[in-house]
Design an enzyme around this catalytic site. Structure first.
Site, short mmCIF file in Angstrom:
data_model
loop_
_atom_site.label_atom_id
_atom_site.label_comp_id
_atom_site.label_asym_id
_atom_site.label_seq_id
_atom_site.Cartn_x
_atom_site.Cartn_y
_atom_site.Cartn_z
N ASP A 190 0.82 -1.22 0.00
CA ASP A 190 0.00 0.00 0.00
C ASP A 190 0.85 1.27 0.00
OD1 ASP A 190 -2.41 -1.62 0.30
OD2 ASP A 190 -1.82 -1.84 2.39
N HIS A 238 -4.56 -2.09 -6.37
CA HIS A 238 -3.94 -0.79 -6.58
C HIS A 238 -4.91 0.13 -7.29
CE1 HIS A 238 -2.26 -3.68 -9.62
NE2 HIS A 238 -2.74 -2.80 -10.45
N GLY A 244 -11.05 -3.16 2.18
CA GLY A 244 -11.75 -2.05 2.79
C GLY A 244 -11.42 -1.87 4.26
N ARG A 267 -6.32 0.64 7.62
CA ARG A 267 -4.92 0.26 7.78
C ARG A 267 -4.36 0.82 9.08
NH1 ARG A 267 -4.15 2.41 1.92
NH2 ARG A 267 -4.87 0.65 0.68
#
Length: 429
Positions: free
Chosen positions: A13, A41, A301, A304
């Site tokens: 990410d 991505h 979803g 993070r």
């Protein structure tokens, strides 16, 4: 001959998709070399936002060949869904090539992934449940079904029957659940193979021919170095090798043909899933970074986890991937934070350590040693060169390059491709 590898230096990410898309403009071939549709991505092209999971970022340039290499595990159903997603938006995929040696993800891999993760309880890895791990397990166990098999009706049926006899025993005896019949899978997936057949070929030949003809080739990694099965925070890792060395085995291109390795990182750190994270933030600053940076997984979803920039991690990535260039993303997300911190080392039992410990029990107990830098309040989203950055922002960027030991080649001040700035050309460096 010029070839560039794009590698994530953290836990994925980092913005590799955008950087790959940016570099794709000057490449003639773009290839993925590992992973599957577990990696998402986001790319903004022509003012439209696209989310891809399997197909290389270069697909939007119809004159460029895009390769799904032999090192990937491919879910045929997911691939066809992604192809339809692109076709519905007017994007041609005639330039796609899929390796005939890539392994295939089948329904029993998805089921096995979900059941194994559920059985681990508090020790779960944080898998995306896309069947990636079980497909790589079958590959290593030499019972995998490859794309070439999927296109051969007799070979596919024979191997499917053999595998289901084994998998169904596993489901029934170990998980007390029903397995699959051959009929449930065979015709559906054979038909998927027929729809994909036009793209399937020996991609090693495609890539080596391109390099031998002095074409620019861009290799696109998924996930990041800290998720590498050998060099990451094992076992909280993926099942493949995102490091630059994965290019050789994942595409059939020799190591001497790789000329540059670009390490992509954020100006802070993020990760999805479980495992040690020394610089993780649980306070208001962490919340601010997560919201401003829109830190939610493209595939899952899930929010993070976020933390300060960790130069120990990125130095580790530099060493194991042979990084020659640094692309620093999301600098704008840090705007407005009065004091910024960079982790320069770890402290464990009173001892300062400069490398990432292999023992996760030790890593979990490591305390970050921070260097503090003053932040900035100016809007930097329109900046087009290092000299245009506010003094404190420029000093932050330069310090990251110094601490990691990697020369800065690109930096980004926003999500759009025109917010990516070149410091030096990686194709000519």
């Amino acid at each position: 001959m010029s070839s560039v590898v794009v590698v994530g230096t953290q836990w994925g990410d980092e913005g590799k998709g955008k950087i790959t898309d940016f570099l794709s403009e000057h490449a003639e071939v773009v290839a993925r070399y590992q992973g599957g549709n577990n990696a998402g991505h986001t790319i903004v092209f022509g003012g439209v936002k696209y989310k891809l999971h399997l197909i290389p970022s270069g697909i939007f340039y119809k004159e460029k060949i895009c390769v799904i290499g032999n090192g990937l595990v491919v879910d045929p159903k997911a691939l066809l869904e992604e192809l339809k997603y692109l076709h519905d938006r007017g994007v041609s995929t005639d330039n796609l090539r899929v390796s005939n040696r890539a392994h295939v993800i089948l329904p029993y891999h998805l089921k096995q992934d979900e059941l194994e993760e559920a059985s681990k309880g508090d020790n779960k890895i944080g898998t995306t449940k896309k069947g990636i791990g079980p497909a790589y397990m079958d590959k290593a166990a030499r019972i995998g079904i490859r794309m070439a098999d999927l296109l051969d009706r007799e070979a596919f049926k024979e191997k499917l029957e053999r595998n289901l006899a084994q998998k169904n025993r596993l489901f029934e005896k170990m998980y007390d659940t029903e397995g699959f019949s051959v009929e449930e899978i065979f015709e559906e997936y054979f038909e998927y193979g027929q729809q994909i057949a036009q793209y399937v070929c020996d991609t090693s030949v495609v890539l080596n021919d391109a390099l031998d003809n002095n074409h620019r080739v861009l290799f696109e990694g998924a996930q990041g170095v800290m998720l590498d099965i050998d060099h990451g925070t094992y076992p909280f890792v993926t099942s493949s090798n995102p490091i630059a060395g994965g290019v050789t085995v994942g595409t059939g291109v020799g190591p001497a043909k790789v000329t540059r390795v670009v390490g992509v990182c954020k100006a802070y750190t993020s990760r999805v899933g479980d495992g040690p994270f020394p610089t993780e933030l649980h306070d208001e600053i962490g919340h601010q970074i997560r919201e401003v940076g829109r830190e939610y997984g493209t595939t899952t979803g899930r929010p993070r986890r976020v933390g300060w920039f960790d130069s120990v991690v990125v130095r580790h990535a530099r060493r194991v991937s042979g990084l020659t260039d640094l692309s620093l993303n999301s600098i704008d997300v840090l705007t407005g934070i009065s004091t910024l911190k960079i982790c320069v080392a770890y402290k464990y039992n009173g001892e300062v350590i400069d490398e990432v410990p292999a023992n996760l029990n030790i890593l979990a107990k490591c305390e970050p040693v921070y260097e503090e830098l003053p932040g900035w309040t100016e809007d930097i989203t329109g900046v087009r060169s290092l000299d245009e950055l506010p003094e404190n922002a420029r000093k932050y960027v330069e310090r990251v390059s110094e601490l990691t030991g990697i020369q800065l080649s690109m930096f980004s001040v926003g999500p759009d491709r025109n917010q990516t700035n070149i410091v030096r050309n990686v194709y000519e460096a």
